[in-house]
Design an enzyme around this catalytic site. Structure first.
Site, PDB file in Angstrom:
ATOM      1  N   GLU A  80      -1.459  -0.404  -7.544  1.00  0.00           N
ATOM      2  CA  GLU A  80      -1.246   1.035  -7.458  1.00  0.00           C
ATOM      3  C   GLU A  80      -0.569   1.535  -8.736  1.00  0.00           C
ATOM      4  OE1 GLU A  80      -0.732   4.862  -5.333  1.00  0.00           O
ATOM      5  OE2 GLU A  80      -2.207   3.430  -6.034  1.00  0.00           O
ATOM      6  N   ASP A 108      -3.071  -1.691  -2.835  1.00  0.00           N
ATOM      7  CA  ASP A 108      -1.877  -1.340  -3.604  1.00  0.00           C
ATOM      8  C   ASP A 108      -1.230  -2.541  -4.286  1.00  0.00           C
ATOM      9  OD1 ASP A 108      -1.856   1.463  -2.929  1.00  0.00           O
ATOM     10  OD2 ASP A 108      -1.246   0.868  -0.915  1.00  0.00           O
TER      11      ASP A 108
END
Length: 252
Positions: A80, A108
């Site tokens: 992320e 992420d």
């Protein structure tokens, strides 16, 4: 809300959030609630990764101070916050190296200890509802899901919370602090309710309209984001700048 975000989040996080929004053609000055949500999500991802390493025996350890041993590697790979091209490059590299299944959507984080991708969620609603939405979108049992709320609740795949209780408590405390600071500034209701956010936006735009015969004041406020910031994942100590303390929201 924009002023709140710039005051209460680390400048590096603010800059990454701005870049992410601009990549999708979104304006942080207009979509301020999304700006705040992205900064919050980024900070949780960094806090999730922070202090966690893997030693030469492959064991997960926590190192909070001092120079980390050269044989230590970060337990989590932060995906992320990168631009999409770089993020997919990292994901493909991880899949080729570890043999794990390539996810359909960008996750992420990647956990090198458990050998799995992680999807982090931060919700203003019921954690179980948001968890089901995430699971329905991802449609993969290989990606681990971990949801946090601003009220201290959390939910994770098979009740496997990955981190130790103290690390998760730091994240929950930070989220609760953000909520309290928003509430003290009258921002929480609009952050939670899209309808209220639209009403507030119309009100703000109306207040910004120049009155006839009145001079228009133009703000030249400079963003606190570092202009020469290197991407955090290019630094072997990529979270060092965030470790000492996350910026505490100054009181009005």
């Amino acid at each position: 809300m924009e002023d709140f975000v710039r005051q209460c989040f680390n400048p590096m996080i603010v800059e990454l959030a701005e870049k992410a929004m601009k990549e999708y053609g979104e304006d942080p000055k207009i979509e301020t609630n999304k700006f705040a949500a992205i900064c919050t999500h980024l900070e949780v991802c960094f806090m999730y990764s922070d202090f966690h390493f893997i030693d030469e025996r492959g064991e997960s350890i926590i190192v909070e101070s001092g120079d980390p041993n050269a044989l230590l590697k970060h337990r989590f790979e932060i995906i992320e916050g990168r631009d999409r091209t770089m993020a997919w490059t990292v994901v493909n590299s991880i899949c080729n190296t570890t043999g794990v299944e390539k996810p359909k959507f960008l996750p992420d984080l990647y956990d090198y200890k458990e050998n799995r991708f992680i999807e982090i969620g931060v919700t203003r609603r019921e954690v179980h509802i948001y968890y089901l939405e995430k699971a329905n979108k991802i449609k993969s049992e290989k990606t681990h899901i971990h949801i946090f709320s601003f009220t201290g609740e959390e939910m994770a795949t098979k009740a496997d919370y990955t981190l130790d209780e103290e690390s998760r408590a730091r994240i929950k405390t930070r989220l609760f602090t953000i909520r309290q600071e928003m509430a003290s500034r009258g921002l929480w209701d609009s952050f939670v309710s899209p309808r209220e956010a639209k009403r507030q936006l119309k009100k703000d735009l109306k207040l910004q309209e120049p009155c006839a015969g009145s001079p228009t004041k133009v703000s030249h406020r400079t963003s606190p984001a570092l202009k020469t910031l290197e991407p955090m994942w290019m630094d072997s100590n990529r979270t060092a700048a965030l470790r000492a303390s996350f910026l505490k929201c100054p009181k009005k």
